[in-house]
Design an enzyme around this catalytic site. Structure first.
Site, PDB file in Angstrom:
ATOM      1  N   HIS A  49       0.847  -1.185   0.000  1.00 62.17           N
ATOM      2  CA  HIS A  49       0.000   0.000   0.000  1.00 62.17           C
ATOM      3  C   HIS A  49       0.888   1.243   0.000  1.00 62.17           C
ATOM      4  O   HIS A  49       2.110   1.140   0.143  1.00 62.17           O
ATOM      5  CB  HIS A  49      -0.940  -0.002   1.220  1.00 62.17           C
ATOM      6  CG  HIS A  49      -0.257  -0.004   2.540  1.00 62.17           C
ATOM      7  ND1 HIS A  49      -0.256  -1.083   3.402  1.00 62.17           N
ATOM      8  CD2 HIS A  49       0.489   0.940   3.161  1.00 62.17           C
ATOM      9  CE1 HIS A  49       0.438  -0.798   4.482  1.00 62.17           C
ATOM     10  NE2 HIS A  49       0.910   0.421   4.361  1.00 62.17           N
TER      11      HIS A  49
HETATM   12  P1  TYD Z   1      -1.271  -2.643   7.682  1.00 60.77           P
HETATM   13  O1  TYD Z   1      -0.853  -1.229   7.896  1.00 60.77           O
HETATM   14  O2  TYD Z   1      -1.892  -2.988   6.374  1.00 60.77           O
HETATM   15  O3  TYD Z   1       0.005  -3.593   7.918  1.00 60.77           O
HETATM   16  P2  TYD Z   1       1.374  -3.702   7.096  1.00 60.77           P
HETATM   17  O4  TYD Z   1       1.659  -2.408   6.411  1.00 60.77           O
HETATM   18  O5  TYD Z   1       2.408  -4.028   8.115  1.00 60.77           O
HETATM   19  O6  TYD Z   1       1.219  -4.837   6.135  1.00 60.77           O
HETATM   20  O7  TYD Z   1      -2.209  -3.043   8.883  1.00 60.77           O
HETATM   21  C1  TYD Z   1      -2.728  -4.344   9.044  1.00 60.77           C
HETATM   22  C2  TYD Z   1      -4.026  -4.256   9.840  1.00 60.77           C
HETATM   23  O8  TYD Z   1      -3.816  -3.728  11.160  1.00 60.77           O
HETATM   24  C3  TYD Z   1      -5.073  -3.353   9.194  1.00 60.77           C
HETATM   25  O9  TYD Z   1      -6.320  -4.026   9.239  1.00 60.77           O
HETATM   26  C4  TYD Z   1      -5.148  -2.135  10.061  1.00 60.77           C
HETATM   27  C5  TYD Z   1      -4.612  -2.575  11.392  1.00 60.77           C
HETATM   28  N1  TYD Z   1      -3.792  -1.527  12.037  1.00 60.77           N
HETATM   29  C6  TYD Z   1      -4.302  -0.752  13.063  1.00 60.77           C
HETATM   30  O10 TYD Z   1      -5.470  -0.912  13.478  1.00 60.77           O
HETATM   31  N2  TYD Z   1      -3.512   0.200  13.645  1.00 60.77           N
HETATM   32  C7  TYD Z   1      -2.245   0.417  13.232  1.00 60.77           C
HETATM   33  O11 TYD Z   1      -1.547   1.298  13.789  1.00 60.77           O
HETATM   34  C8  TYD Z   1      -1.720  -0.373  12.139  1.00 60.77           C
HETATM   35  C9  TYD Z   1      -0.324  -0.182  11.641  1.00 60.77           C
HETATM   36  C10 TYD Z   1      -2.536  -1.329  11.580  1.00 60.77           C
END
Ligand code: TYD
Length: 143
Positions: free
Chosen positions: A57
């Site tokens: 993303h």
């Molecule tokens: P995501 O940011 O997509 O993870 P990564 O970039 O490490 O692959 O987040 C994964 C899930 O966790 C998403 O459903 C949102 C949740 N999340 C939160 O609720 N708070 C946060 O601070 C973060 C980073 C993620």
């Protein structure tokens, strides 16, 4: 670490102290060697080695800095014009993930632990999770 050439990124160097048998110390200071006002952090463990992929993303406004505290992984960066892969395997050496930078993490060692610090609270509306939307918004930003 190889030179980072994509936009809105760059290498971050933590200050280190090697206390030999008493361990090593790594230090980041907001708006000094870590170029953001830190409001939130999250860390990631429990990765399943080569099977795991994270990220995929970009953020509209959020600024983040990513560190590999233990083990190693491969960070893929894409600013919409240029792509680059960087291996993170040194806790003293992080990467800035600025706005509008598509990024993914893969190739994890099984012992990998990642730390991310950010300049804002979690906001799902700041995410761009579809690659085609990301490319369109990069193009729109250039107009
Ligand atoms: P995501 O940011 O997509 O993870 P990564 O970039 O490490 O692959 O987040 C994964 C899930 O966790 C998403 O459903 C949102 C949740 N999340 C939160 O609720 N708070 C946060 O601070 C973060 C980073 C993620």
């Amino acid at each position: 670490m190889q030179k980072i050439s994509v936009k809105n990124s760059g290498e971050i160097r933590l200050q280190t102290f090697d206390d030999r048998r008493d361990g090593r110390l790594f230090i980041g200071e907001a708006m000094k060697n870590v170029p953001l006002k830190i409001k939130r952090f999250y860390f990631i463990n429990g990765l399943m080695g080569k099977k795991s992929v994270r990220g995929r993303h970009a953020h509209r406004k959020l600024e983040q800095c990513i560190f590999c505290l233990h083990g190693s992984f491969v960070l893929t960066l894409d600013d919409g014009a240029r792509k680059q892969t960087v291996t993170l395997d040194d806790p003293a050496c992080g990467v800035r993930l600025g706005r509008m930078l598509w990024h993914s993490m893969s190739g994890f060692s099984k012992d990998c632990v990642i730390l991310v610090v950010t300049d804002d609270y979690y906001k799902e509306s700041d995410y761009i999770r579809n690659y085609e939307d990301f490319i369109q918004q990069v193009k729109a930003g250039k107009r």
